[in-house]
Design a protein around this motif. Structure first.
Motif: not given
Length: 388
Positions: A94-99, A124-133
């Motif tokens: 669902a995504g990748s990031a670097t620090a 490191v920040r991941f956003a825009g995820l669904s609000d489902a469990v």
């Protein structure tokens, strides 16, 4: 944002968690093992969290992870890319990031000297995820020592329940560690684990798969349903032992594992193809002429004639491992052997050569992982699921 304490029930793939001044440092060898060897290479390798990930269940739409990475710089060599954090949601990428930021470890390969320079904590920040469990995994960089400082989310967090999947415990060299893979989930063991539907504990230790007794005891004492050990290349790299010592050392290593896992499928994997050392002993040394041109490459410093005196090559090691496993398997039906050239051989080298002479690139990692899964997890393979 909620701040969740970083505790052991949120971390998978580590054998030990050390409390530091900054937070939590995952280790892939237990403290007792680390205390028995002062080798800086081993200390660096085992603290790089290959296969280590945070796992939690949440409704959060945003996740922030503060970390203190330690980035390596090799004098004269091209800059290394920042380590990658891979995000998985409900088992899907669902995504990748670097620090950016963090500490810096500068290594002079011509002298072996290293200089450590402290740096700032990174986020490191991941956003825009669904609000489902959902179940979230954040795989830490396989090639950067990473201290976990803080976890923040915009909803509460709880540990992921045990899914009942088999645990695969793997030990090997820098290739198993993930050298030159693109990200932590694309190292060959991580790819193979995903294809095999198992939980990975990766004890691939760059430069440090040396048949150390403390590593064997760590394998012995770690709960697992499947075990593999990839043996050979580092013994040549370091020119550590001769043929006379190699056979008994392999037997001792396997004996120790069997003390804790007497009937666990155990797969011994010999080295993948590496033309540098197929018939030429070590040690392996940096190619200084390549370094002077800003390229990182290695060369074999041994002499093929030294095989007569018992020096190890990959060809010698493969033959010895095949013999040892064949003889032991007469009394150990759960012991298996795989020739590493089935994972990466001559045709693969022609198509996907080793960029620095030792380590596969990202495409070769994928090929090795897929082939390992095809062979190990096949219906008739050593790691096949069998009825209880």
């Amino acid at each position: 944002m909620h701040t969740t304490p970083l505790t052991a029930d949120l971390v998978r793939g580590a054998l030990d968690l050390e409390r530091t001044a900054h937070g939590l440092l995952p280790h892939r060898l237990p403290a007792r093992a680390r205390a028995q060897c002062a080798d800086p290479q081993l200390a660096m390798a085992e603290s790089q969290p290959s296969g280590v990930r945070l796992a939690f269940r949440t409704r959060a739409t945003a996740v922030e992870l503060d970390t203190l990475p330690t980035k390596r710089v090799y004098t004269g060599a091209p800059p290394r890319p920042d380590g990658v954090y891979d995000l998985f949601v409900d088992g899907r990428a669902a995504g990748s990031a670097t620090a950016t930021g963090g500490n810096t470890l500068t290594i002079d390969m011509s002298t072996g000297r290293a200089e450590h320079r402290p740096g700032p904590v990174a986020t490191v920040r991941f956003a825009g995820l669904s609000d489902a469990v959902k179940d979230i995994e954040i795989w830490l960089p396989h090639n950067e020592t990473t201290e976990l400082v803080a976890l923040r989310t915009d909803a509460s967090v709880e540990p992921v329940p045990d899914r009942g999947r088999r645990v695969w415990l793997h030990h090997g060299s820098s290739i198993s560690h993930g050298s030159d893979a693109a990200s932590p989930t694309t190292t060959w063991p991580a790819l193979a684990a995903s294809l095999g539907g198992v939980e990975l504990i990766n004890l691939g230790l760059g430069g440090s798969a040396l048949l150390d007794p403390f590593t064997a005891r760590a394998l012995r004492d770690t709960p697992a349903g499947l075990i593999s050990v990839k043996i050979g290349i580092n013994l040549v790299n370091t020119d550590l032992m001769r043929l006379r010592a190699f056979g008994p050392a392999v037997h001792g290593f396997l004996d120790t594992i069997r003390e804790g896992h007497p009937a666990t499928p155990l797969l011994v994997v010999s080295p993948v193809l590496c033309p540098l050392h197929e018939d030429t002993p070590g040690p392996t040394v940096p190619d200084l002429s390549a370094l002077s041109e800003g390229r990182l490459r290695f060369r074999a410093a041994g002499d093929p004639a030294e095989r007569a005196a018992g020096k190890l090559t990959l060809g010698v090691i493969r033959a010895e491992l095949s013999r040892i496993v064949r003889e032991r398997a007469a009394d150990d039906p759960w012991l298996h052997h795989l020739d590493g050239r089935e994972l990466y051989g001559e045709a693969d080298f022609a198509e996907l050569p080793l960029p620095d002479g030792l380590h596969p690139d990202a495409a070769a990692h994928r090929r090795i992982g897929e082939r390992f899964a095809d062979r190990a997890f096949a219906a008739d393979g050593p790691f096949a699921e069998r009825a209880a």
